[in-house]
Each structure stands twice: as structure tokens, then as C-alpha cells.
Design an enzyme around this catalytic site. Sequence first.
Site, PDB file in Angstrom:
ATOM      1  N   CYS A  86       1.223  -1.217   0.240  1.00  0.00           N
ATOM      2  CA  CYS A  86       0.227  -0.383   0.005  1.00  0.00           C
ATOM      3  C   CYS A  86       0.653   1.301   0.191  1.00  0.00           C
ATOM      4  O   CYS A  86       0.427   2.707  -0.589  1.00  0.00           O
ATOM      5  CB  CYS A  86      -0.156   0.022   1.790  1.00  0.00           C
ATOM      6  SG  CYS A  86      -1.882  -1.731   1.888  1.00  0.00           S
ATOM      7  N   HIS A 335      -9.081   3.727  -1.130  1.00  0.00           N
ATOM      8  CA  HIS A 335      -7.403   2.983  -1.365  1.00  0.00           C
ATOM      9  C   HIS A 335      -7.220   2.112  -2.465  1.00  0.00           C
ATOM     10  O   HIS A 335      -7.039   0.618  -2.501  1.00  0.00           O
ATOM     11  CB  HIS A 335      -7.284   2.190  -0.079  1.00  0.00           C
ATOM     12  CG  HIS A 335      -6.449   2.356   0.210  1.00  0.00           C
ATOM     13  ND1 HIS A 335      -5.221   2.127  -0.374  1.00  0.00           N
ATOM     14  CD2 HIS A 335      -5.751   0.750   1.336  1.00  0.00           C
ATOM     15  CE1 HIS A 335      -4.425   1.794   0.219  1.00  0.00           C
ATOM     16  NE2 HIS A 335      -4.843   0.813   0.906  1.00  0.00           N
TER      17      HIS A 335
END
Length: 390
Positions: A86, A335
Site C-alpha cells: 500500500c 484506497h
Amino acid sequence: MRDAYLIGAGQSAYGAFPDESYRSLFRTAFEAAVESVPAGFDPDAIDEAFVGTLGVGGRQLGLSGPAVTEHVGLGGVPCTRVENACAASGFSIRQAVQAVKSGMADVVLAGGFEVMTDASSDATKYWLGVSGETEWERLSGTTFSGVYAQMASAHMERYGTTREQLSRVAVKNHENGARNPKAQLGFECTLEDAQSAPVVADPLTLYHCCPTSDGAACALIASEDVVESYTDDPIRVAGVGAGSDAVGLFQRESYTEIPASRRAAEAAYEMAGVGPDDLDFAEVHDCFAIAELLAYEDLGFCERGESGDLIESGRTERDGDLPVNTSGGLKSKGHPIGATGAGQVVEAFAQLSGEAGDRQVDDPVYGLTHNVGGSGGAAVVCVFEREVMV
């Protein structure tokens, strides 16, 4: 070393886009970044590119960086794919800054992309899981919501943090996201909504968890030697820091902190010559509500165990002393794994340029971005400074 400057940044909308490809999403972000440069920008000036992506679904795992840079017309420009889960595009920003500071490049493109919504829930869960410890976490069935639920439970037990305090993170970030036209979940929610939502992994409810997203984001980093060609209001990359740690949560000494974030913040603050008290806003990695509370402590916004009190105080709301996640954060904005870190920089650019619309904070000078990979195996922190012209 030379100073590095943020001269432009842009992103696509975040959400589910069945008619888009990773190439088209990246083009949208790239064109937005080019258009954002105050004095205009010729893409032929780009010397190098760094592109972050996890590769959810297994699409174009090899050479995915050149796949998107060639698509947007950067023929022959050296491109490196960056993968740190991420935190992939957060680290692409760091690589761009290093290239500029070292003198190897004058203008560098840094960005990222991800397409996540075209896979089944089981496939998406698998690809998210590869950012955890493979043998003992993913293959034993542990999900990321399960890992962060363990962190939340530990924090609640040790410090008395409550589900209401977790829910206040969601309420704040949805309120901000409702003002962001790029946000995937651009609507407000109440404390009751957040607390009474279905449980995903106890104590985390649906409103404590970010969505899966498609999207892309890009930033343009330039050297002190050429920055005046692009803007009269420079935004300096005052500091950048990174840290790593054990990939598996069970391998660490504590479930209530992310040491990689602390190390990254300490390095960024030292380079910038500032501390958390100097910040005017921050974009932090809130993949789950507990992650934002941990970030408050790891980044020095409050002492250990006091993040629940901090969110309750209102200081991190948009009109507070230290607004956090004015974009809506991962929770509301979305996200798309490989794009998230660069997307945070897009918000920093908007705030420091005074272009954040009704999310705008009052006259900011210093802003921070904080991007975490997995459950804390890697983290990168950037401090940006709007140079006030005298």
C-alpha cells in the site's frame, strides 16, 4: 544535495470504473498533474519516472511502469516500477525526490495506479493478503481486517480506547470526503452509523474499514535549478523519511504501534528541521480507523495511548489545530493500493496551493503525508513546505 520541489499533482476519481483500464486511469491522473503546474508544463521535460502498483489480479505484473508511461507518451523515459504494498507510490515519491536531490534528474514523474474492483471478493482478498506475511498470516486465513482488528483490540485493552473513538475517525473523514469530488464514498455518516454497522472483524465495523478502489495519482518533482520555470509559489519537499519492519504483525514486539512509521517520521522531521507541532495539516494512512489513531501516536501528534482523546478533542477535524485527512482519507476518498501515497501528495499540493476548495485549511505552510505498506512492513513520510515569498 539540491532541493526538490512539488510543482504539480493530479489524480483520477477513486471508485469502481468497469469501463476504465489501468492505463486510462493513469492517463487521467497524468494529464491532471500536467495541467496543475502553475506556469504550464511540457511532458518532454520529464527525465525519469517511478510508478507504484501492487498488481491486484495479476495484471501486467512485469513492466507495468513502462506500460503506463509509454501509454501517456513518455516514450523512452526511464521508468521503474515500485512495489511496497500500500506504500508503493509513497515510495515512488521518495525515489523521485532522491533522483532530483542527487542531481541525476531535473524533473521526475512519480505516481501509482491500481484496479481492484473487477475481481471477485475472494480474489481481491487473496491479493490484499500478499502484502502480509505469506506463510503464517495469509495461508492460515488471516485477512487484513483481521490483522488490524487485533491491533485495535490490543490498543483498546492497553489504553482504554473505545469503539466510539474509532467511529469518530470515520465520521470526521466522511465529512471531509463529502467535500471531495474525487472521493469514492463521498457522503457523511453519523456516530450511530459507524458504531451500528455490520461487524467485519471485531471490533471493526464496516465504517471502520476503507473500500477497495480503482484509481491513479501522479506528482511532478523538480529541482531547485528549474523550479522557477514552473511556479512563482514553490512547494519544497522539506523532508522525506522511510522505514521498514517485520512484515508479519506476530513478528513484532508490539501490536499497538508501527515502528516503521515512527522511524520514517523521525527521519522526515530531521531533514525538514521541523516537528509535529509545526504542521498545519496531515494526510495519514487510515486503511482502518485504528490505523489513523496509531498514526497520531507514531507521528508524534500525541503521546502513546492518547490518540482516542485526540480524536475526541476535535483537534484533527478540518477546522481544528491539526486537520487530518482533509481529502477524506483512505476511508472515504478510497484506497487504490498503488495510487494511495501519491494521492495523499495530491491533497498536500492542493492545500499548499490554496486550491482545496471547501476543504481548504487556513493559510498552511507545512503539510505531512504518511503512507504505510501492509500492516506496517514499510512506511514513508513526506513533509512539504510552502515557501513564503517575502
